[in-house]
Design a protein around this motif. Structure first.
Motif: not given
Length: 320
Positions: A18-35
């Motif tokens: 479950f932790g991996a699923d949350f981490l991948v979702d959050g990290a992918s979105s943060l990457a886009r936000r930070l450019g």
């Protein structure tokens, strides 16, 4: 007693998934936000987070004066990360390799690996060497953020399905997903490692074997879960960045910090361990420059898995 350990193993495994699923979702979105690219997020934030179990285990070993645990855990984790996790991830879904990966990221990982092998030939890593490792690590992180930008190929968060879609669209939600994911990965990994170590010690095996196998595999489960989930979600750059980042973190940060706490003896590292460590990084470099250079194919992943199985077979034969 055995039933309790099995329950802890299963509980730790569930938290990791479950932790991996949350981490991948959050990290992918943060990457886009930070450019910045998903690779950089995988290399740094995710790489550091999934390396926390190795950091805890190696620092604990250093504080207790147990170099076999501190060094063996890092060696075993890096071999497991590359041969097992990247191999399995490539078999599931061929890994994209960018030009930047080939020119910079993979050669840097190979160079750090060769640096550690060269130091290991001296038989020890002292405080001065540890300070040097940490200095190189700081320069590496600065370089990553300075030179890598988003490639613009990721899907927009609005178009991504999944139960965490509403959280992914806002910065607080993205940070929460990453924090929850990392916490579940670290705590789940700790549960699993503790129970596995108790079972292994009850079987009468030595510290070096436990460090290179049970601890290395256990503390690498966050990377394994993150890599597999990222592969299924089509985030191969996040998966690759996570492994390369974790391997560099393990050598430069974890061994560097451990050596500052207490100078490490590397005398128990065998020639086979060093060969497997070099082969793991070398194969990754080879695959990125041969065949279909834009990706690591399934058959190449299968070769890595076969080499990993051969190394573990040798380890088991060694203790007989």
């Amino acid at each position: 007693m055995l039933g309790t350990q099995i329950l802890l193993l299963l509980g730790g495994l569930a938290l990791i998934v479950f932790g991996a699923d949350f981490l991948v979702d959050g990290a992918s979105s943060l990457a886009r936000r930070l450019g910045v690219s998903e690779f950089v997020i995988g290399l740094t934030i995710v790489g550091f987070g999934t390396s926390c179990p190795e950091l805890v285990v190696s620092l604990t070993g250093a504080f207790e004066g147990n170099s076999s645990i501190a060094a063996g855990n890092v060696i075993g984790s890096n071999i497991f990360n590359t041969l097992m996790i990247l191999g399995l991830t490539a078999v599931i879904f061929p890994l994209q390799v960018t030009r930047s990966n080939r020119r910079l990221d993979i050669p840097i990982t190979l160079g750090v690996t060769v640096l550690f092998i060269a130091v290991s030939l001296t038989g020890s890593l002292g405080r001065l060497g540890g300070a040097l490792f940490l200095t190189v690590f700081a320069a590496y992180i600065f370089f990553c953020f300075k030179t890598n930008k988003a490639d613009g190929q990721e899907e927009s968060p609005e178009n991504q399905p999944g139960r965490a879609a509403s959280l992914r669209n806002r910065l607080p939600g993205q940070i929460l997903l990453i924090a929850l994911g990392l916490a579940a990965l670290v705590f789940g990994g700790r549960l699993l490692v503790d129970s596995a170590c108790r079972i292994a010690r009850a079987a009468g095996v030595g510290d070096k074997f436990i460090a290179v196998t049970v601890l290395a595999a256990g503390t690498s489960l966050p990377e394994l879960a993150t890599g597999v989930v990222a592969a299924f979600k089509g985030r191969s750059q996040l998966a690759l960045g996570n492994i390369l980042g974790s391997n560099v973190f393990n050598i430069l940060l974890i061994l560097g910090a451990s050596a500052l706490v207490s100078p490490l003896s590397l005398a128990e590292i065998s020639i086979v361990d060093k060969a497997a460590l070099f082969a793991s990084a070398g194969l990754l470099g080879l695959w990125s420059y041969t065949g279909k250079r834009e990706r690591i194919d399934r058959w190449e992943g299968a070769v890595m898995l076969a080499l990993f199985a051969a190394y573990y077979l040798w380890l088991f034969m060694e203790i007989q």
